[in-house]
Design a protein around this motif. Structure first.
Motif, short mmCIF file in Angstrom:
data_model
loop_
_atom_site.label_atom_id
_atom_site.label_comp_id
_atom_site.label_asym_id
_atom_site.label_seq_id
_atom_site.Cartn_x
_atom_site.Cartn_y
_atom_site.Cartn_z
N UNK A 92 9.84 -0.84 -6.34
CA UNK A 92 9.89 -0.82 -4.88
C UNK A 92 8.57 -1.31 -4.29
N UNK A 93 7.47 -0.88 -4.91
CA UNK A 93 6.14 -1.32 -4.44
C UNK A 93 5.97 -2.83 -4.60
N UNK A 94 6.39 -3.33 -5.76
CA UNK A 94 6.29 -4.77 -6.02
C UNK A 94 7.14 -5.58 -5.04
N UNK A 95 8.34 -5.08 -4.75
CA UNK A 95 9.22 -5.77 -3.82
C UNK A 95 8.62 -5.80 -2.42
N UNK A 96 8.00 -4.68 -2.02
CA UNK A 96 7.36 -4.61 -0.70
C UNK A 96 6.19 -5.58 -0.61
#
Length: 236
Positions: A92-96
């Protein structure tokens, strides 16, 4: 010697407990119920006391090993769940972060396109200014100087340009600052800087306006940006 299973240990333990219960039953006056329990359990299981002493240790060790194995399996499951949650959070962090980078790139591209368009427009307007001609007069009123400026400065920027000139010279093309020597509508310092726009910079408002507009565009980006700066510093 036959190995004793963990199940045998459990049954033997249960039998021992039942036996104790039987004794308690006898003491409480219910020998029949106690005898039934004893007989039933005795027929199905081996008492722990019936297991040889050496084998009792083996049964206990096997039980502890089974408990340790169950605890290890539970720990492995918890660790796997924790790893899966960490992976989900990281994804989720990488996608953000990826989305933000894409948005920033798109915004930078948009600003670059807008800047290029503005520069092309300014270049076009500058070309029009250079080719513009005005009737030469021996003197010009403030209203005449403003009329000339309206033909040179883009309509969307004129009010900002006018605000600066009003504060700097009151639209007096011969205004001279007695302290610094700044001269003309836009109070160029020194006034001779305006010679880059025309040799008649001392007497021609059009030449002064052309120079002032070019100065504001090159230094601040536009007359309105120059006006924003002026409001903070009372100079530009």
């Amino acid at each position: 010697m036959s190995p004793i299973s963990v199940r045998g240990f459990a049954v033997a333990s249960a039998t021992a407990v039942t036996t104790v219960g039987a004794v308690v039953g006898v003491a409480s006056g219910d020998p029949q119920h106690a005898n039934d329990n004893v007989e039933t359990t005795a027929s199905d299981a081996t008492l722990l006391s019936d297991i040889p002493t050496g084998e009792q240790a083996q049964v206990q060790t096997a039980s502890l090993a089974q408990q340790a194995s169950a605890q290890a399996a539970a720990a492995d499951q918890a660790a796997q769940k924790s790893a899966e949650e960490a992976a989900r959070v990281q994804a989720a962090h990488d996608a953000k972060a990826k989305k933000k980078a894409a948005d920033d790139k798109a915004e930078a591209k948009k600003k670059a396109a807008e800047q290029k368009k503005l520069e092309e427009q300014q270049k076009k307007e500058q070309g029009s200014i250079t080719s513009a001609t005005f009737t030469v007069r021996s003197s010009y009123s403030a209203a005449q100087a403003q009329a000339i400026a309206r033909q040179i400065v883009p309509s969307g920027q004129f009010q900002c340009f006018s605000n600066i000139v009003t504060h700097e010279s009151g639209w007096n093309y011969t205004a001279t600052n007695p302290s610094s020597g700044a001269y003309g509508l836009v109070q160029a310092l020194p006034g001779s800087k305006m010679a880059s726009a025309g040799a008649d910079w001392r007497t021609n408002p059009a030449t002064q306006v052309k120079w002032g507009l070019n100065y504001m565009n090159s230094r601040y980006g536009s007359p309105c940006d120059a006006w924003s700066f002026w409001q903070v510093h009372h100079a530009y």
